[in-house]
Structures are given as C-alpha cells and as structure tokens.
Enzyme design. Structure first.
Site, short mmCIF file in Angstrom:
data_model
loop_
_atom_site.label_atom_id
_atom_site.label_comp_id
_atom_site.label_asym_id
_atom_site.label_seq_id
_atom_site.Cartn_x
_atom_site.Cartn_y
_atom_site.Cartn_z
N THR B 103 -19.56 -16.78 -11.55
CA THR B 103 -20.23 -17.88 -12.23
C THR B 103 -19.61 -18.18 -13.56
O THR B 103 -18.89 -17.37 -14.12
CB THR B 103 -21.68 -17.41 -12.49
OG1 THR B 103 -22.32 -17.30 -11.27
CG2 THR B 103 -22.44 -18.33 -13.39
N ASP B 119 -22.49 -23.60 -13.81
CA ASP B 119 -21.86 -24.26 -12.67
C ASP B 119 -22.82 -24.11 -11.49
O ASP B 119 -23.93 -23.61 -11.65
CB ASP B 119 -20.50 -23.62 -12.38
CG ASP B 119 -20.65 -22.26 -11.76
OD1 ASP B 119 -20.13 -22.02 -10.67
OD2 ASP B 119 -21.34 -21.41 -12.39
N ARG B 121 -21.81 -22.95 -8.07
CA ARG B 121 -21.23 -22.34 -6.87
C ARG B 121 -21.79 -20.94 -6.68
O ARG B 121 -21.81 -20.13 -7.61
CB ARG B 121 -19.71 -22.28 -7.00
CG ARG B 121 -19.05 -21.53 -5.85
CD ARG B 121 -17.56 -21.44 -6.02
NE ARG B 121 -16.92 -22.73 -5.77
CZ ARG B 121 -15.61 -22.89 -5.78
NH1 ARG B 121 -14.82 -21.90 -6.06
NH2 ARG B 121 -15.09 -24.08 -5.53
N LYS B 135 -28.67 -22.44 -11.08
CA LYS B 135 -28.56 -21.18 -11.81
C LYS B 135 -29.35 -21.17 -13.08
O LYS B 135 -29.43 -20.12 -13.75
CB LYS B 135 -27.09 -20.89 -12.13
CG LYS B 135 -26.28 -20.73 -10.88
CD LYS B 135 -24.88 -20.31 -11.17
CE LYS B 135 -24.04 -20.43 -9.91
NZ LYS B 135 -22.66 -20.08 -10.11
N GLY B 149 -24.36 -12.92 -11.59
CA GLY B 149 -24.47 -11.63 -10.94
C GLY B 149 -25.02 -11.82 -9.54
O GLY B 149 -24.79 -12.84 -8.91
N SER B 231 -18.01 -14.67 -14.27
CA SER B 231 -16.58 -14.48 -14.06
C SER B 231 -15.77 -15.54 -14.80
O SER B 231 -14.61 -15.33 -15.15
CB SER B 231 -16.26 -14.53 -12.56
OG SER B 231 -16.75 -15.74 -12.03
N ASP B 268 -11.48 -20.71 -12.75
CA ASP B 268 -12.01 -19.48 -12.16
C ASP B 268 -12.38 -19.75 -10.71
O ASP B 268 -13.03 -20.73 -10.40
CB ASP B 268 -13.25 -19.03 -12.95
CG ASP B 268 -13.91 -17.84 -12.32
OD1 ASP B 268 -15.16 -17.82 -12.23
OD2 ASP B 268 -13.18 -16.90 -11.91
N SER B 271 -16.25 -19.82 -9.77
CA SER B 271 -17.11 -20.92 -10.23
C SER B 271 -16.59 -22.21 -9.66
O SER B 271 -15.39 -22.36 -9.42
CB SER B 271 -17.11 -21.02 -11.74
OG SER B 271 -17.17 -19.77 -12.33
#
Lengths: 226, 336
Positions: B103, B119, B121, B135, B149, B231, B268, B271
């Site tokens: 994330t 984000d 995803r 999220k 997480g 991440s 990343d 994400s």
C-alpha cells in the site's frame, strides 16, 4: 400471611406462586418519579419529571432520559443507579449487534436483550461464574448477592416498523404500549392518557398531552422525543 | 469401573469431619487413579469419587472433568498449532498467502486540519485481488484511519476500536479525541505482539486541535506533521520531504497528498489503481472517494465488436418435469 416467610429470599417461590422480592421491586418502582410515554403516528414521546432534592443540586448534571442508539431512548422510574447499569449494558448490546450485523438494532431486539438482563437478576446467578461447582451446592440464601433491578424502563424508538414504545419491568417482562405511565400517581396519569389518546395523534399533539399529564401538580419537566 | 477423566482435581476435599491438609491431598490424588474400587456417582456437574483408602476413611473427592464444566475461554491467540506449522514448513509446505494491502497511505496536517490519502489496490501475493478497495476507515465522525498490512487485520481492528469509541461517546457525552483512538489501537496491537499486522495512519481533529499519528504493528506510535506507511511509503515520503511546508491550504494539501499517492502508485508494485482522499476539519469532514483515477481501464476494442444477427425462434415446446412427490388427499393423520 404465609407469604412473609418467603419475602426475603429471591430464589424461593411463595405458596401463592409469587416471587415476593419482585413484587417489592415493583413497589420500589411505584414510589419513583412519574415518567410516561406516548406513541404518536410519526414518533414517540417520553417524558419525566426531574425533581431535584434541593435547589442547590446542579440541574444539568442530572440526566433521567438517556440515549441508547441514535434512534432509541429510554426513561426510567425507580432507582437511578440501577437504571445506569441497564443503560450501560443496553448500549453495549446495541453496539455489539451493530458490529455483528452492520445494521442498527431494531427496538424489539434491544428491549428483549434488556429484559433478559433484568430476568437474569431475578434468578440466582446473574451469569456470574462464581466458582462453578460451588454454586450448585451452595444455594441457601447464597444468591451471590444479587437482587432484582428496582427500575421499570420505558424504551422509545423508531425503526423500520415505525415508532414503538415498550415498558420493561423488574421481572423481565416487557409490553408494547400506545401510551403508558409509571411511578407515582400512575393511575391518575393513565386515566388521563386513556381519555386523551387517539391513534392518529401527531408528534406535537403527543408532546402537548405528555406535558399536560405531567403538569398535574409538578414543576420541573424534562422532555425527549423521537 | 475406572473412568478416564482429564483432570484438574480441585483441592477441596472434605471428610466427614473437616478438610484435609495438602499432604493428604497429594496422596489422595495419586491414589485416585490407582484404586479400582472407587465407584462413581454422577451428579450434575462433577463426578464424586468415593474412595476407600488404607486408613479406611471415606473421602469424597470432587473431580472436575474438562469436558463437563464450562471453563471460560482465555483471551488472546491459542498457539496450539505452532509446532505443527513448524514441522510442515520444514517439510516444504508453504503457508497460504493472505490478502495484504501492499500500500501507499499518507497523511498530513494543513492549516485547517488533517488530510489523509490512500491508494486502492489490494494484493494477494503477486495477484491484485481488489482494484478498488477502501483503505480509509471510519473511526469517529471526526477521526479517520488509513490501514496498511493485512487487510483483515486493519479492518477488524479499526472496526473494533470504532465500536469502543462509540460506546465511550455515549458514556461521556463528548466528541472522541484522536489520542483516545490512538491509545486503544496501540494497546490492542501491543498485546498481540505484532501478530496483528496492521500499520495505521490515524488522523483527526478534536477539541485540542488537529492530530496525525502513525501506528506500527508492534504497537509503537509516532506523532508527525506528515506521515507515510506501506510498501509505497518511501516513494510518497520523497514527495512530502521535498514539497511539504507548514500552513498549506486545502487545495495545496489535497494536491500534495494526491501527488504522493500517485508517486506510490506508479513506483511501487504493491500500490496501484486510484487515489482516495479524506479531508477532516473542525466540525466537518469530506471523504473524496476515488478523487483521482490515474489508471483508467479501457474496455473498448479499437476495431469495435460485431454481433451476429439473432437466430429466429422456430418452435417452442414446454415439457413439465414429473413431480416426485404425490400428494394424497384425505389420508390418515400421522400416527405417533
């Protein structure tokens, strides 16, 4: 009277088939401040008199009408501290229901769960795990120190089934009312309500009727309507 | 008959005259298994062993069988299967991957309050399992929480604390404070020693002002003017570090947050998809779901689709299935 011998133990029926402690609890309710509720066509009104023991008491700190969920409220007659316990438990149950089902709890469900709590306290044990097996052999007057609640509640709410008004007694029984009163002066109040109540009352009319009913001899008022 | 009972013999043994001391109790406990002459009387909740010992006095032992008595469940994780898991992993069996929100989540404090961004995803190992998940979780009318997480952990933990805050609001009659949510979250995460893998960015505005905190899975927290987690946190932090300054306006804040999230989305792998933003100010909140959609999906083929002409209906025949159940009218009433 044969009953008097059985009046101290909660867990013993009297020869006439009553639990005398619960009768006494109802007497305690009957000597509390009057509270009443009226179901209108588009809402419910609950009202009570906020009678303070002296003018020095901070009026804002006394809250007789409590909110259980955004659409359910409650008023009591009887012992204030007992009602606080019930309000706390009911709020928690409503919140748990919401977490589990992601919908707000229907009024009937909340009333049922509150009534179940009150009934628990009329049977020895109140759900407290007190030394498991000891409880089964220790059952003279050893009811682990519980007594019935000394309050009757008027639960008012509005959900998918429309406006609803319930009364819950110390025994754990509950009734749905169109209009009801509890506490002192209950017979006068009920007679007054019977004369005044109509099925298609508007909310404002119901508020007015509630005030009039309480007004017979009282000074202070606290109102909440849904 | 000797009955096998999983035991926790209670230490209250009584004789006809009184209670025993500890030494005698031990002897009786060890003997209880050996003496076949014990006969068992079954009562409601326990087995009463009437033992006849060498001293020929009768002891009444109350034996608790685990199967019979309701033992209140202990809280926390049960580590029963840890050994089995270790053994399996040594043999080469991999644990199944769980859904994570690899994330980018960010938060910053601007002049009127707090802005949170995330984000959308959700990944399951190398697979994107949700292209547009939420999220940013609701905690209180004035507090929101972004979660990175394990998705289940973040949702469950924020849900639970949100419930607790609601009850607290009823009891106190006041608006919830961000530090209350913070403390409830961190004590829960700490008590699970990092096994609840939820890394959170918590932000809100209460009577003491705007607050922004980060919470790590082991239970430590930071209080910051701008924060990133997940991440994609490094990509987003790079943007914040170069462009953040105090006293941002609402527009500047939202643009900066969107930029940081986009940086995470594009740089990343964990994400991606869209940008969610939530603006919280004193007495007001705005949840901008899918504020930016930098990854639109094109469904239309360039050549266009051509469909064949519909086939004409030549014949319609309806064949009803036979009913398996035959209803006999006026049969005899069921006999008990």
């Amino acid at each position: 009277m044969g009953d008097s011998q059985y009046s101290f133990s909660l867990t013993t029926f009297s020869p006439s088939g009553k639990l005398v402690q619960i009768e006494h609890a109802l007497t305690a309710v009957g000597s509390g401040q009057t509270s009443l509720g009226i179901k209108a066509a588009n809402g419910v009104v609950i009202a009570t008199e906020k009678k303070l023991p002296s003018i020095l008491v901070d009026e804002a700190s006394v809250q007789k009408i409590q909110v259980l969920t955004p659409n359910i409220g409650v008023v009591y007659s009887g012992m204030g501290p007992d009602s606080r316990v019930l309000v706390r438990k009911s709020r928690k149950q409503a919140e748990q229901y919401h977490r589990l089902y992601k919908e707000s709890i229907p009024v009937t469900q909340l009333v049922r769960e509150t009534a179940a709590v009150m009934q628990e306290f009329t049977q020895s044990g109140s759900g407290r795990p007190m030394l498991g097996w000891l409880q089964t052999i220790l059952d003279f007057n050893g009811n682990c120190g519980v007594r019935p609640f000394g309050v009757s509640l008027l639960v008012a709410g509005f959900d998918d089934n429309g406006p609803q008004l319930y009364q819950v007694d110390p025994s754990g029984s509950y009734f749905s009312w169109k209009a009801s009163a509890m506490g002192k002066n209950v017979s006068n109040a009920k007679t007054f309500l019977e004369k005044r109540y109509t099925d298609d009352m508007e909310l404002d009319d119901a508020v007015h009727t509630a005030i009039l009913t309480l007004k017979e001899g009282y000074m202070h008022l606290k109102l909440l309507f849904f | 008959m000797q009955r096998k009972v999983a035991l926790k013999i209670t230490t209250t043994l009584c004789t006809k005259n009184g209670c025993l001391d500890a030494g005698t109790i031990e002897r009786v406990q060890s003997l209880a298994f050996l003496i076949p002459q014990a006969f068992v009387a079954n009562t409601q909740r326990s087995l009463h062993w009437f033992l006849r010992l060498r001293s020929s006095s009768i002891f009444q032992v109350c034996v608790m069988s685990k199967a019979v008595v309701d033992v209140p469940p202990k809280g926390g994780f049960s580590f029963d299967l840890c050994r089995r898991n270790e053994m399996l992993s040594k043999k080469g069996v991999q644990t199944p991957p769980f859904r994570k929100t690899g994330t980018t989540i960010v938060g910053l404090v601007f002049q009127d309050g707090v802005i949170l961004g995330a984000d959308t995803r959700a990944t399951e190992g190398p697979i994107v399992c949700d292209k547009n998940c939420e999220k940013i979780h609701y905690m209180a009318p004035n507090i929101y929480c972004c979660g990175a997480g394990t998705a289940a952990d973040t949702e469950a933990v924020t849900d639970m604390v949100s419930s607790q805050l609601q009850l607290h609001r009823y009891h106190t009659g006041r608006e919830s404070r961000v530090v209350t949510a913070l403390t409830l979250l961190k004590s829960h995460l700490f008590s699970y020693q990092g096994y609840v893998q939820a890394a959170l960015v918590l932000g809100g505005v209460d009577c003491t002002g705007p607050h922004l905190h980060t919470i790590y899975p082991h239970g430590s927290t930071d209080t910051l003017p701008f924060a990133t987690m997940g991440s994609g946190s490094l990509a987003a932090m790079a943007v914040f570090e170069s462009k953040y300054h105090e006293g941002l306006t609402r527009e500047e804040g939202i643009n900066l947050v969107s930029e940081a999230i986009c940086s995470g989305i594009f740089n990343d792998l964990g994400s991606g998809s869209n940008v969610d933003v939530c603006v919280i100010t004193k007495g007001h909140k705005e949840y901008l779901r899918n504020h930016q959609l930098p990854n639109p999906r094109t469904y239309v083929s360039a050549k266009g689709y051509s469909f064949p002409k519909p086939i004409e209906v030549l014949l319609t025949k309806v064949t009803p299935l036979k009913e398996k159940v035959e209803v006999i009218e006026g049969g005899d009433a069921m006999e008990e």
